[in-house]
Design a protein around this motif. Structure first.
Motif, PDB file in Angstrom:
ATOM      1  N   PRO A  67      52.234  65.868  34.161  1.00  0.00           N
ATOM      2  CA  PRO A  67      51.784  67.250  34.389  1.00  0.00           C
ATOM      3  C   PRO A  67      50.617  67.375  35.373  1.00  0.00           C
ATOM      4  O   PRO A  67      50.626  68.241  36.243  1.00  0.00           O
ATOM      5  CB  PRO A  67      51.386  67.731  32.987  1.00  0.00           C
ATOM      6  CG  PRO A  67      52.152  66.867  32.043  1.00  0.00           C
ATOM      7  CD  PRO A  67      52.322  65.538  32.720  1.00  0.00           C
ATOM      8  N   THR A  68      49.601  66.535  35.240  1.00  0.00           N
ATOM      9  CA  THR A  68      48.399  66.761  36.051  1.00  0.00           C
ATOM     10  C   THR A  68      47.937  65.481  36.754  1.00  0.00           C
ATOM     11  O   THR A  68      48.320  64.367  36.384  1.00  0.00           O
ATOM     12  CB  THR A  68      47.217  67.219  35.157  1.00  0.00           C
ATOM     13  OG1 THR A  68      46.851  66.112  34.301  1.00  0.00           O
ATOM     14  CG2 THR A  68      47.578  68.416  34.303  1.00  0.00           C
ATOM     15  N   ALA A  69      47.040  65.677  37.721  1.00  0.00           N
ATOM     16  CA  ALA A  69      46.459  64.534  38.440  1.00  0.00           C
ATOM     17  C   ALA A  69      45.650  63.655  37.484  1.00  0.00           C
ATOM     18  O   ALA A  69      45.605  62.431  37.644  1.00  0.00           O
ATOM     19  CB  ALA A  69      45.561  65.047  39.563  1.00  0.00           C
ATOM     20  N   GLU A  70      45.041  64.267  36.468  1.00  0.00           N
ATOM     21  CA  GLU A  70      44.264  63.486  35.485  1.00  0.00           C
ATOM     22  C   GLU A  70      45.199  62.546  34.721  1.00  0.00           C
ATOM     23  O   GLU A  70      44.857  61.391  34.469  1.00  0.00           O
ATOM     24  CB  GLU A  70      43.532  64.409  34.492  1.00  0.00           C
ATOM     25  CG  GLU A  70      42.313  65.119  35.063  1.00  0.00           C
ATOM     26  CD  GLU A  70      42.662  66.232  36.045  1.00  0.00           C
ATOM     27  OE1 GLU A  70      43.821  66.737  35.997  1.00  0.00           O
ATOM     28  OE2 GLU A  70      41.800  66.601  36.853  1.00  0.00           O
ATOM     29  N   THR A  90      56.123  51.410  41.816  1.00  0.00           N
ATOM     30  CA  THR A  90      55.971  52.523  40.882  1.00  0.00           C
ATOM     31  C   THR A  90      55.261  53.662  41.608  1.00  0.00           C
ATOM     32  O   THR A  90      54.255  53.438  42.284  1.00  0.00           O
ATOM     33  CB  THR A  90      55.117  52.080  39.662  1.00  0.00           C
ATOM     34  OG1 THR A  90      55.693  50.900  39.112  1.00  0.00           O
ATOM     35  CG2 THR A  90      55.070  53.167  38.599  1.00  0.00           C
ATOM     36  N   VAL A  91      55.803  54.853  41.468  1.00  0.00           N
ATOM     37  CA  VAL A  91      55.216  56.034  42.104  1.00  0.00           C
ATOM     38  C   VAL A  91      54.758  56.973  40.991  1.00  0.00           C
ATOM     39  O   VAL A  91      55.572  57.409  40.179  1.00  0.00           O
ATOM     40  CB  VAL A  91      56.265  56.719  43.006  1.00  0.00           C
ATOM     41  CG1 VAL A  91      55.736  58.031  43.563  1.00  0.00           C
ATOM     42  CG2 VAL A  91      56.678  55.774  44.134  1.00  0.00           C
ATOM     43  N   VAL A  92      53.459  57.233  40.931  1.00  0.00           N
ATOM     44  CA  VAL A  92      52.899  58.060  39.859  1.00  0.00           C
ATOM     45  C   VAL A  92      52.399  59.359  40.486  1.00  0.00           C
ATOM     46  O   VAL A  92      51.450  59.357  41.275  1.00  0.00           O
ATOM     47  CB  VAL A  92      51.737  57.324  39.147  1.00  0.00           C
ATOM     48  CG1 VAL A  92      51.191  58.170  38.008  1.00  0.00           C
ATOM     49  CG2 VAL A  92      52.199  55.965  38.624  1.00  0.00           C
ATOM     50  N   ILE A  93      53.049  60.468  40.156  1.00  0.00           N
ATOM     51  CA  ILE A  93      52.745  61.733  40.843  1.00  0.00           C
ATOM     52  C   ILE A  93      52.669  62.884  39.846  1.00  0.00           C
ATOM     53  O   ILE A  93      53.271  62.835  38.783  1.00  0.00           O
ATOM     54  CB  ILE A  93      53.831  62.051  41.899  1.00  0.00           C
ATOM     55  CG1 ILE A  93      55.229  61.896  41.290  1.00  0.00           C
ATOM     56  CG2 ILE A  93      53.654  61.185  43.122  1.00  0.00           C
ATOM     57  CD1 ILE A  93      56.351  62.205  42.253  1.00  0.00           C
ATOM     58  N   GLU A 140      53.197  67.093  38.978  1.00  0.00           N
ATOM     59  CA  GLU A 140      54.340  68.005  39.173  1.00  0.00           C
ATOM     60  C   GLU A 140      54.353  68.591  40.587  1.00  0.00           C
ATOM     61  O   GLU A 140      55.412  68.737  41.193  1.00  0.00           O
ATOM     62  CB  GLU A 140      54.288  69.136  38.141  1.00  0.00           C
ATOM     63  CG  GLU A 140      54.607  68.701  36.718  1.00  0.00           C
ATOM     64  CD  GLU A 140      56.096  68.404  36.499  1.00  0.00           C
ATOM     65  OE1 GLU A 140      56.920  68.724  37.379  1.00  0.00           O
ATOM     66  OE2 GLU A 140      56.410  67.840  35.431  1.00  0.00           O
ATOM     67  N   ALA A 141      53.172  68.932  41.096  1.00  0.00           N
ATOM     68  CA  ALA A 141      53.133  69.563  42.420  1.00  0.00           C
ATOM     69  C   ALA A 141      53.618  68.601  43.511  1.00  0.00           C
ATOM     70  O   ALA A 141      54.355  68.998  44.421  1.00  0.00           O
ATOM     71  CB  ALA A 141      51.707  70.037  42.719  1.00  0.00           C
ATOM     72  N   ALA A 142      53.244  67.347  43.408  1.00  0.00           N
ATOM     73  CA  ALA A 142      53.673  66.370  44.410  1.00  0.00           C
ATOM     74  C   ALA A 142      55.147  66.010  44.244  1.00  0.00           C
ATOM     75  O   ALA A 142      55.782  65.487  45.163  1.00  0.00           O
ATOM     76  CB  ALA A 142      52.802  65.112  44.319  1.00  0.00           C
ATOM     77  N   ALA A 143      55.698  66.298  43.048  1.00  0.00           N
ATOM     78  CA  ALA A 143      57.105  65.977  42.773  1.00  0.00           C
ATOM     79  C   ALA A 143      58.040  67.127  43.135  1.00  0.00           C
ATOM     80  O   ALA A 143      59.268  67.003  43.018  1.00  0.00           O
ATOM     81  CB  ALA A 143      57.265  65.651  41.289  1.00  0.00           C
ATOM     82  N   ALA A 144      57.466  68.242  43.596  1.00  0.00           N
ATOM     83  CA  ALA A 144      58.232  69.494  43.692  1.00  0.00           C
ATOM     84  C   ALA A 144      59.464  69.394  44.593  1.00  0.00           C
ATOM     85  O   ALA A 144      60.410  70.146  44.414  1.00  0.00           O
ATOM     86  CB  ALA A 144      57.315  70.615  44.176  1.00  0.00           C
ATOM     87  N   ARG A 145      59.466  68.470  45.553  1.00  0.00           N
ATOM     88  CA  ARG A 145      60.610  68.426  46.479  1.00  0.00           C
ATOM     89  C   ARG A 145      61.564  67.280  46.199  1.00  0.00           C
ATOM     90  O   ARG A 145      62.421  66.951  47.019  1.00  0.00           O
ATOM     91  CB  ARG A 145      60.091  68.414  47.912  1.00  0.00           C
ATOM     92  CG  ARG A 145      59.373  69.746  48.177  1.00  0.00           C
ATOM     93  CD  ARG A 145      58.819  69.908  49.527  1.00  0.00           C
ATOM     94  NE  ARG A 145      59.823  69.908  50.584  1.00  0.00           N
ATOM     95  CZ  ARG A 145      59.556  70.250  51.833  1.00  0.00           C
ATOM     96  NH1 ARG A 145      58.342  70.651  52.162  1.00  0.00           N
ATOM     97  NH2 ARG A 145      60.481  70.200  52.756  1.00  0.00           N
ATOM     98  N   LEU A 146      61.426  66.655  45.037  1.00  0.00           N
ATOM     99  CA  LEU A 146      62.340  65.558  44.682  1.00  0.00           C
ATOM    100  C   LEU A 146      63.636  66.122  44.101  1.00  0.00           C
ATOM    101  O   LEU A 146      63.603  66.952  43.192  1.00  0.00           O
ATOM    102  CB  LEU A 146      61.680  64.632  43.654  1.00  0.00           C
ATOM    103  CG  LEU A 146      60.517  63.786  44.161  1.00  0.00           C
ATOM    104  CD1 LEU A 146      59.835  63.080  42.995  1.00  0.00           C
ATOM    105  CD2 LEU A 146      60.993  62.779  45.208  1.00  0.00           C
TER     106      LEU A 146
END
Ligand code: F6R
Length: 263
Positions: A7-10, A233-236, A238-244
């Motif tokens: 969900p978040t960057a944290e 491993t890619v840890v992102i 929701e905002a960075a995942a929006a175009r997957l």
């Protein structure tokens, strides 16, 4: 590659810290790992979490060596925005890692080409890197391997794109102060690490993340080289995942992880 959408960057910071902490505590004390360290904003929350665990939970980094991905050419040693100073300020000075165990390319060397070759050799002597932390540029760069970089390149001098200079201007007093050249580990150098751990957050990274994870393996998106690596491993967030396009599948696999399946 495994894609972890949170969900978040944290939340991303905590998972990145988990992976690093697992590598640090895995081996016996005499055999502490070499870590590959990125600078920039992306890993900062993970670094803060590691500092917290060091202070509050006794996570020790004694004996760990850190190797930076890259360094600006031409900033005097000790310049506050040199990546050696940045990593010291944001991570290593607060941990029990000796300053002499933190390595980076010598951006103040009179001959940057020589400094690049020397750094590649130092990495070969001290490798393999157990976990390489990576951010991603809005143009798909990792380290400072700008689009067009050879997928098997080694440490060398690169010219920054104007976009990357603009992106990094926030760290300097004036935009024109951002150096034009850097020494960066190559994509082949980065690929020698045992585990590549890329993290990104925010909508500004969504296009680059989609190109890296689901686009073709191409020098036009240097981060796509992660597709070629046996353990990435890619840890992102929701905002960075929006175009997957396969985001639901990545969430599904995360939900159905085996009990002790590591990242
Ligand atoms: C920094 C580095 C770069 C950054 C990338 C993203 O050592 O190698 O590849 O990871 O430019 O920067 P941030 O995280 O500031 O958005």
């Amino acid at each position: 590659m495994e894609v972890v959408i949170l969900p978040t960057a944290e939340d991303c910071g905590r998972v990145v810290a988990d992976v690093i902490a697992a590598a640090v505590t895995a081996g016996p004390d005499g055999n502490r790992p070499t870590l590959g360290l990125a600078t920039g904003s992306s890993p900062v929350l993970a670094y803060r979490e590691l500092i917290r665990r060091h202070r509050e939970e006794g996570l020790s980094f004694a004996g760990v060596r850190g190797f930076l991905l890259d360094e600006y050419v031409g900033l005097p040693a000790g310049h506050p925005e040199s990546y050696r100073s940045v990593i010291r300020r944001e991570l290593t000075a607060t941990l029990d890692i000796a300053d002499s165990d933190v390595h980076g390319p010598d951006g103040a060397h009179p001959d940057p080409l020589v400094a690049a070759r020397e750094y590649e050799l130092r990495l070969l002597e001290n490798g393999p890197v157990a976990v390489q932390v990576l951010g991603i540029g809005a143009n798909g760069h990792i380290g400072f391997n700008e689009p067009g970089s050879s997928l098997t390149s080694v440490t060398r001098v690169k010219t920054l794109t104007e976009q990357t200079r603009r992106d990094n201007a926030r760290f300097f007093e004036r935009p024109e102060d951002v150096p034009r050249h850097v020494i960066t580990q190559g994509l082949g150098t980065i690929g020698r690490a045992q585990h590549l751990l890329l993290t990104a957050s925010g909508a500004r990274k969504a296009a680059a993340v989609a190109a890296a994870v689901e686009g073709p393996l191409t020098a036009s998106c240097p981060a796509s080289v992660l597709q070629w690596h046996p353990h990435a491993t890619v840890v992102i967030d929701e905002a960075a995942a929006a175009r997957l396009e396969r985001a639901d599948y990545y969430r599904y696999t995360l939900q159905h992880k085996l009990p002790h399946q590591p990242y």
